[in-house]
Design a protein around this motif. Structure first.
Motif, PDB file in Angstrom:
ATOM      1  N   ILE A 220       0.867  -1.733  -0.027  1.00 43.07           N
ATOM      2  CA  ILE A 220      -0.005  -0.477   0.160  1.00 43.07           C
ATOM      3  C   ILE A 220       0.862   1.152  -0.121  1.00 43.07           C
ATOM      4  O   ILE A 220       0.815   1.861  -1.077  1.00 43.07           O
ATOM      5  CB  ILE A 220      -1.496   0.571   0.812  1.00 43.07           C
ATOM      6  N   GLU A 224       1.029   3.661  -2.457  1.00 40.82           N
ATOM      7  CA  GLU A 224       0.895   5.396  -2.994  1.00 40.82           C
ATOM      8  C   GLU A 224       1.752   6.225  -2.907  1.00 40.82           C
ATOM      9  O   GLU A 224       1.674   7.313  -3.540  1.00 40.82           O
ATOM     10  CB  GLU A 224       0.550   5.714  -1.811  1.00 40.82           C
ATOM     11  N   GLN A 228       2.241   9.491  -5.850  1.00 45.63           N
ATOM     12  CA  GLN A 228       2.788  10.391  -5.107  1.00 45.63           C
ATOM     13  C   GLN A 228       3.196  10.813  -5.752  1.00 45.63           C
ATOM     14  O   GLN A 228       3.826  12.311  -5.676  1.00 45.63           O
ATOM     15  CB  GLN A 228       2.462  10.429  -3.801  1.00 45.63           C
ATOM     16  N   PRO A 259      -4.789   6.112   3.274  1.00 47.30           N
ATOM     17  CA  PRO A 259      -4.666   4.524   3.193  1.00 47.30           C
ATOM     18  C   PRO A 259      -4.210   3.974   4.910  1.00 47.30           C
ATOM     19  O   PRO A 259      -4.852   2.595   5.047  1.00 47.30           O
ATOM     20  CB  PRO A 259      -3.843   4.561   2.128  1.00 47.30           C
TER      21      PRO A 259
ATOM     22  N   ILE C 164     -10.806   1.407  -0.245  1.00 50.38           N
ATOM     23  CA  ILE C 164     -11.167   2.447  -1.298  1.00 50.38           C
ATOM     24  C   ILE C 164     -12.258   2.993  -1.258  1.00 50.38           C
ATOM     25  O   ILE C 164     -11.584   4.412  -1.659  1.00 50.38           O
ATOM     26  CB  ILE C 164     -12.307   0.992  -2.384  1.00 50.38           C
ATOM     27  N   LYS C 167      -9.478   6.337  -0.010  1.00 51.70           N
ATOM     28  CA  LYS C 167      -8.624   6.648  -1.730  1.00 51.70           C
ATOM     29  C   LYS C 167      -9.893   7.660  -2.199  1.00 51.70           C
ATOM     30  O   LYS C 167      -8.781   8.342  -2.997  1.00 51.70           O
ATOM     31  CB  LYS C 167      -8.564   5.393  -2.699  1.00 51.70           C
ATOM     32  N   THR C 168     -11.359   6.799  -2.246  1.00 53.02           N
ATOM     33  CA  THR C 168     -11.893   8.221  -3.146  1.00 53.02           C
ATOM     34  C   THR C 168     -12.226   9.200  -2.102  1.00 53.02           C
ATOM     35  O   THR C 168     -11.872  10.427  -3.133  1.00 53.02           O
ATOM     36  CB  THR C 168     -13.013   6.836  -3.129  1.00 53.02           C
ATOM     37  N   GLN C 170     -10.093  10.972  -1.610  1.00 54.19           N
ATOM     38  CA  GLN C 170      -8.693  11.592  -1.165  1.00 54.19           C
ATOM     39  C   GLN C 170      -8.929  12.383  -2.052  1.00 54.19           C
ATOM     40  O   GLN C 170      -8.417  13.230  -3.173  1.00 54.19           O
ATOM     41  CB  GLN C 170      -7.918  10.129  -1.333  1.00 54.19           C
ATOM     42  N   ILE C 171      -9.107  11.398  -3.746  1.00 50.85           N
ATOM     43  CA  ILE C 171      -9.082  11.844  -5.023  1.00 50.85           C
ATOM     44  C   ILE C 171     -10.687  12.818  -5.055  1.00 50.85           C
ATOM     45  O   ILE C 171     -10.211  13.768  -5.504  1.00 50.85           O
ATOM     46  CB  ILE C 171      -9.445  10.625  -5.818  1.00 50.85           C
ATOM     47  N   ASN C 198      -7.964   5.558 -10.558  1.00 47.62           N
ATOM     48  CA  ASN C 198      -7.745   5.800  -9.708  1.00 47.62           C
ATOM     49  C   ASN C 198      -7.119   4.917  -8.295  1.00 47.62           C
ATOM     50  O   ASN C 198      -6.689   4.416  -7.696  1.00 47.62           O
ATOM     51  CB  ASN C 198      -7.744   7.223  -8.903  1.00 47.62           C
ATOM     52  N   VAL C 199      -8.208   4.541  -8.029  1.00 46.20           N
ATOM     53  CA  VAL C 199      -7.995   3.407  -7.325  1.00 46.20           C
ATOM     54  C   VAL C 199      -8.076   1.918  -8.379  1.00 46.20           C
ATOM     55  O   VAL C 199      -8.802   1.034  -7.016  1.00 46.20           O
ATOM     56  CB  VAL C 199     -10.151   3.520  -6.886  1.00 46.20           C
ATOM     57  N   PRO C 202      -4.988   0.495  -5.504  1.00 44.23           N
ATOM     58  CA  PRO C 202      -5.269  -0.352  -4.615  1.00 44.23           C
ATOM     59  C   PRO C 202      -5.764  -1.156  -4.579  1.00 44.23           C
ATOM     60  O   PRO C 202      -5.735  -1.947  -3.410  1.00 44.23           O
ATOM     61  CB  PRO C 202      -5.758   0.849  -3.801  1.00 44.23           C
TER      62      PRO C 202
END
Lengths: 337, 593, 283
Positions: A220, A224, A228, A259, C164, C167-168, C170-171, C198-199, C202
């Motif tokens: 993870i 990430e 980034q 995350p 997820i 993550k969502t 964040q996006i 983008n997801v 992950p």
């Protein structure tokens, strides 16, 4: 903020109640007899019937459920009143409120007593394991991302693959054999008698749990950070003259917080309630092995107690995680108009 | 073109696989050498064979199971009897030869009609709390154990005591059949002559408990009896271990030899093996199956290991009320088709082939009985007679349907049934396994018309053939739910023989009557008996006079320890717990050395 | 310090991954025929040593025999079918469900939908998984790969959903989403163009970690009676069956262990390769 917190607390109570009630229902619906499990496979039917009545299991599920909820939390009797038979299985929480989870069918001891013995051990192991996987995972993930597509990266990724595909018992037995039996560095099992003993005995189980968890973190964090690192602002920051290492750590890692925190939050519930194999290898009497034994023995009160603990842990961690998002990444909060 | 490519690629694959196989083999050898330390060296004893017992020392045993309760009135698991035996003495008890002997009773007598028992107690026997044990305590303890408010799982076994029915129904305050005649004399009256009464009295539920136990069962009572060891407050760390210490007032002078003995719970087999190697645990009973074979083959260890007697029987239980096993010929076919010698290989060191319902370790076992046997041709004959002939050459015929077989997880049967399936397929009987967890299994197998076939197993409640035959094959043990007679087998002749034997006080005639019942059961085959499970126990040479007790597994009162040159010398090799030492502490267990 | 980067062949990972997966699939299809032994037949004559141990890898039994003296290789091959099927399909179900719930909850974070979905996740995480398995096992007369796939798929998505969702969230907070919104793009358009790509990263990680877990989880189901009944071999079950024989006959668990690892490696590399090929941020 306060209103939001209140709402979340309300939801939290709901989740605990829903989990506990659902467990009660499912456990009751299983086609097997707790009284038979108490009396043993060879007991005569007359004894099984008598024990069933003694445990109140001959009553309907509604009566049993009402009795369970009714005594779950109640006002303590006045201090001058004798404790009496009715409060023998209670634990005092919050001034005058009693928490009563009943008595284990099998051990015939108050569930709160059993939980009180086990909870510190479980939390201690969960904390240690979470630290191990966090530290190992994040370190490996950062290194892998910073050195993308080098030997280091491949090493980190393949180790993590190994970690996810090896079952806990393999890792656990190997660590035990090597460090406790062969090298004699750490205790074989148990929980230790002193604070030093507690520290020494937690190392192997924590690593057993942590090595698996770390693998996940590595992946993870790596992913990430690679994401980034290619974002614009890192380029900007780098253009401003910050060193590569500082950029990697300060900016990219901060964006991987979310995350990480999420996974950590999910893990807390698992570590509190589900470290079953590790607990049994290292003879670490925690909540996980307790709840499995309770399920296999149909020991309802103990199972309900375990579920209560696990659901509180899950709810609290979920709540903390949600509030942590706002602190860690203000943009997330700002986005919602 | 295509076939050529296939062929070459296949050859290549084969060659690759062979090479790979060889490499894997090498890796395995390395792994094996590194990861499988040979058996540990036995830790020697300090004195010769002839040495006299010495006092002192702490013995440690372990089990992968846990002990749930510790009260004679509630013996609910397999470990408790071993611990209870060390803490509670009974009026009579089984000796190491499996014979009933007076224990707390100085002597006892039975009336000629077999319904009246008179026990004269030893004088001056002290409970752990120092109080003297008297006849009142005996009566009080019996009533406490059999009172309807006690969770005693074996109350019903004592139903033959006069007045039991009224007492358990709360119609009487006291149990009529138990009377106190003076400070040291207590008598028991039973309804009919009952050969199982003394064996049952020698079991643990009715053993005298301290006055602190009162007249009614209570969960909060601190266990206290008149046995050789006592439990100090805090001595039982639930889920982890129990430590008992010597009872200085034990009525047998000089015993026990040990200062204390500790039983560790929830220790898995691998850890036990490690602990045994270092002497952290002195006796090993839970083995990894393949390692047991190694221990037994090692001459260094052979003098220090022994089989316990067989006290349990297992087999394939067939529901005589459901097809196809309502057909006695099919049951006979199954019973003769099972090759027990082959089945034994599933766990060669612990299984002994079984052909009779009563295990050899039980008093009254009759080796002269014919029993069941393995004969494939005969089994095929039985199939023919049943109307479902099977031709092994063409594999046609046999019972036309697949038979569901219900078993449970985490047990040996999960593996045994896979061999049974192969063996039954040879006579045209096909099984399909359904596997559920143990509680579900227990509920389903005891429900009428529910389970067609499954594993049957039974352990002695008391060392008498009746302890097996009555619950398993007597028609009065059939119930719609919770049936112990899981094959729902009913035969009035068998019922009559079992009843007659139970009330027969002459041992020879009893054995013969039970034998007759067994012959019928073996022939009509509600079960195909498969094996007797036998435990093997291995101890370190410094553990002296360890003999597995036929009834109680462990006889802690007579064991003594004889460490050579001090236990620390051997244990220094495994310095252990370096980290803890670094932190300035010592880990539990080692501190006691 | 510049980030170290060695040039790699672009699709190296994908090629190796694909090759591994193909080998496994071929093994699953052809394996039982190659070894020539019946995977269900115990061989007390050749499969057992004089000391009553299973025999090790040899010319007759390439991977040795298991604790019931059956050919390990043919059982491994037969197990490949069930284990790969369960591992892959349960992962697919769990990932899809987790992804869907996660994206929805994350997008509507703070709304009722999010609250309800996340509380369901909370209950699911707190509810004793093993009890659920027991209940399912008790309610079924027999378990099949299908029921196991459903059990695992329907319980395995909870953690994924949370990840997820984060993550969502964040996006969604990123500038281009706000901008897109201002420009009148539809929610669906935004989800499809920005969130889903983008997801995917992950999700892929979660999925690749979960294949092995699902294969192993099948044997945990067996532990409570929810797995496939014997004598059907699965890799997870074979691995656990060898546990007691770890020091005396290690091949019993080593073979399925390596097979699981190989499949994990294969699917991971394949996944990595796929992601690299589809990565929106590709240089």
């Amino acid at each position: 903020m306060v209103a939001r917190l209140c709402l979340r607390l309300g939801w939290a109570f709901f989740v605990v109640w829903a989990t506990v009630s659902l467990t009660f229902l499912v456990h009751h619906a299983l086609p097997s007899d707790p009284a038979r499990m108490v009396a043993g496979p060879q007991a005569r039917p007359a004894d099984v019937v008598r024990i069933r009545e003694e445990l109140g299991l001959d009553k309907s599920i509604y009566v049993q459920y009402a009795r369970f909820l009714g005594r779950l939390a109640h006002r303590a009797p006045h201090a001058d009143a004798s404790p009496g038979e009715n409060h023998a299985s209670c634990a005092r929480i919050l001034w005058a409120v009693h928490l009563d989870l009943g008595k284990s069918y099998q051990q015939r001891r108050p569930v709160v007593t059993i939980l009180r013995e086990r909870l510190p051990r479980t939390l201690w192991l969960a904390l240690a394991a979470a630290s191990v996987q966090l530290v190992l995972g994040v370190t490996a993930g950062v290194l892998a991302a910073a050195h993308k597509k080098t030997l280091l990266d491949h090493l980190a990724v393949s180790t993590s693959l190994l970690g996810t595909s090896a079952p806990t018992f393999v890792i656990g037995l190997f660590l035990q054999w090597l460090f406790a039996f062969r090298l004699g560095l750490l205790p074989l099992d148990g929980w230790g008698d002193s604070s030093g003993g507690h520290v020494a005995s937690v190392v192997l189980p924590a690593f057993t749990l942590g090595l698996f968890g770390a693998a996940y973190y590595t992946r993870i964090v790596r992913d990430e950070m690679i994401g980034q690192l290619s974002e614009d602002y890192i380029r900007t920051a780098r253009a401003k003259g910050l060193s590569g290492r500082a950029v990697t750590l300060r900016h990219a890692l901060r964006n991987a917080y979310m995350p990480i925190v999420t996974v950590l939050g999910v893990d807390v519930g698992t570590l509190v309630g589900g470290a079953i194999v590790t607990e049994s290898i290292f003879r670490w009497p925690g909540i996980g092995s307790l709840s499995v034994t309770a399920m296999l023995d149909r020991d309802g009160p103990v199972l309900m107690g375990c579920v209560m603990v696990t659901s509180v842990a899950v709810v609290v961690s979920s709540l903390v995680v949600d509030f942590a998002y706002a602190l860690l990444d203000p943009r997330v909060r700002g986005a919602r108009a | 073109m295509r076939s050529i490519r296939e062929k070459t690629s296949r050859e290549k694959t084969t060659r690759c696989a062979v090479r790979l196989g060889r490499q894997v083999h090498l890796v395995l050898l390395g792994f094996n050498a590194g990861c499988s330390p040979e058996l540990p060296t036995p830790l020697p004893s300090g004195h010769s064979e002839a040495a006299l017992p010495r006092r002192g020392g702490a013995l440690t045993l372990a089990s992968f199971g846990d002990m749930r309760t510790l009260d004679p009135a509630n013996v609910a698991d397999g470990i408790a009897p071993q611990v209870l035996q060390a803490m509670f003495a009974g009026l009579v008890d089984y000796d190491t030869q499996g014979q009933i002997q007076p224990e707390l009773a100085k002597r006892y007598s039975v009336s000629s009609d077999g319904t009246h028992y008179r026990f004269v107690l030893r004088e001056g026997v002290r409970f752990h709390d120092g109080e003297e044990l008297t006849a009142d305590d005996v009566k009080r303890s019996v009533e406490r154990a059999l009172h309807p408010t006690s969770p005693n799982p074996s109350s019903a076994s004592y139903a033959s005591i006069k007045g039991y029915a009224a007492f358990i129904a709360r119609k009487a305050e006291h149990l009529d059949g138990v009377s106190v005649e003076g400070r040291y004399v207590v008598t028991f009256d039973v309804d009919r002559p009952d050969s199982s009464f003394l064996p049952l009295l020698a079991m643990q539920p009715l053993r005298p408990v301290c006055k602190s136990a009162g007249t009614r069962y209570a969960d909060t009572w601190h266990p206290c009896g008149a046995g050789p060891f006592k439990l100090l407050p805090g001595g039982w760390d639930h889920g982890r271990q129990i430590k008992l210490v010597r009872h200085p007032g034990y009525f047998r002078p000089g015993l026990p030899y040990l200062d204390s003995f500790t039983y560790l719970f929830n220790v898995n087999t691998t850890s036990q093996r490690f602990k045994f190697a270092t002497g952290e645990q002195d006796v090993l009973r839970d083995f990894l199956a393949p390692e047991l074979l190694k221990f037994q083959a090692d001459p260094r260890w052979r003098p220090y290991g022994e089989y316990e007697i067989e006290k349990q029987v297992a087999g394939l239980a067939m529901n005589t009320e459901l097809a196809p096993f309502d057909n006695v010929e099919i049951r006979r076919a199954v019973a003769t088709a099972l090759d027990r010698d082959q089945l034994q290989q599933v766990r060669a060191s612990n299984l002994r082939p079984a052909y009779l319902p009563v295990p050899p370790g039980v008093e009254g076992y009759d080796a002269s009985l014919k029993g069941q046997h393995f004969d494939l041709n005969e089994a095929l004959d039985h199939m023919k007679r049943a109307g479902y002939p099977f031709d092994p050459a063409t594999r046609t015929g046999g019972w036309p349907h697949i038979i569901p077989y219900l078993t449970y997880t985490q047990g040996l049967d999960e593996y045994l049934v896979q061999i049974v399936m192969q063996q039954l397929a040879r006579i045209g009987i096909r099984l399909e396994v359904r596997i559920v967890n143990y509680p579900t299994f227990l509920a389903l197998r005891g429900r009428r018309k529910q389970t067609v076939a499954g594993p049957g197993f039974w352990q002695q409640d008391y060392p008498e053939p009746g302890s097996f035959l009555e619950p398993l094959f007597h028609s009065k043990s059939i119930n719609d739910e919770e049936s112990n007679n899981a094959s729902f087998y009913a035969n009035s002749r068998v019922d009559e023989l079992i009843d007659r034997a139970r009330h027969e006080l002459n041992p020879e005639r009893r054995k013969k009557t039970y034998g007759e019942a067994q012959e019928i059961i073996c022939d009509e085959a509600p079960w195909a008996f498969t094996h007797y499970y036998r435990f093997f126990v291995q101890w370190q040479p410094y553990v002296r006079d360890y003999r597995p007790h036929p009834t109680w597994t462990l006889d802690a009162a007579r064991v003594w320890l004889d460490h050579a040159a001090g236990p620390l010398a051997t244990r220094a090799l495994f310095s252990g717990d370096a980290l803890a030492k670094l932190l300035g502490t010592r880990i539990r267990g080692r501190a006691t050395w | 310090m510049p980030i170290a980067r060695t040039p790699m062949r672009r699709n190296w990972t994908m090629t190796v991954g694909l090759a591994l997966v193909m080998v496994l699939v071929v093994f699953a299809i052809l394996g039982p025929f190659v070894s020539g032994h019946d995977p269900y037949a115990s061989d007390f004559e050749h499969g057992m040593t004089a000391a009553k141990f299973p025999v090790g890898p040899s010319a007759r039994f390439w991977l040795g025999t298991d604790r019931l003296f059956r050919d390990e290789l043919s059982r491994l091959a037969l197990g490949a079918r069930t284990s790969l099927f369960i591992g892959l399909s349960a992962t697919t179900v769990a990932t899809a469900l987790g992804g869907l719930v996660g994206v929805l909850a994350g997008w509507y974070e703070g709304r009722l939908l999010d609250a309800v979905l996340m509380r369901i996740v909370d209950v699911g995480l707190a509810f004793p998984f093993l009890l659920l398995i027991m209940a399912i096992a008790a309610s079924l007369d027999r378990t099949t790969p299908g029921t196991i796939l459903l059990t695992l798929g329907l319980t395995g998505w909870l953690g994924t959903a949370r990840i997820i969702r984060a993550k969502t969230m964040q996006i969604r907070a990123l500038d281009y989403i706000t901008a897109g919104r201002a420009l009148g793009e539809t929610t669906w358009g935004l989800l499809r163009r920005h969130v889903l790509p983008n997801v995917a990263g992950p999700l892929l990680i979660v999925a690749s970690c979960s294949v092995a877990q699902m294969i192993l989880a099948e044997s945990v189901l067996s532990f409570l009676g929810g797995g496939l009944a014997p004598p059907t071999p699965t890799w997870g079950h074979m691995l656990f069956e060898g546990q007691d024989y770890f020091s005396t006959a290690p091949w019993i668990s080593l073979a399925p262990g390596l097979a699981i690892m190989a499949s994990v490696l294969g699917f991971n590399l394949l996944g990595e390769g796929l992601r690299d090929a589809l990565d929106p941020r590709k240089d």
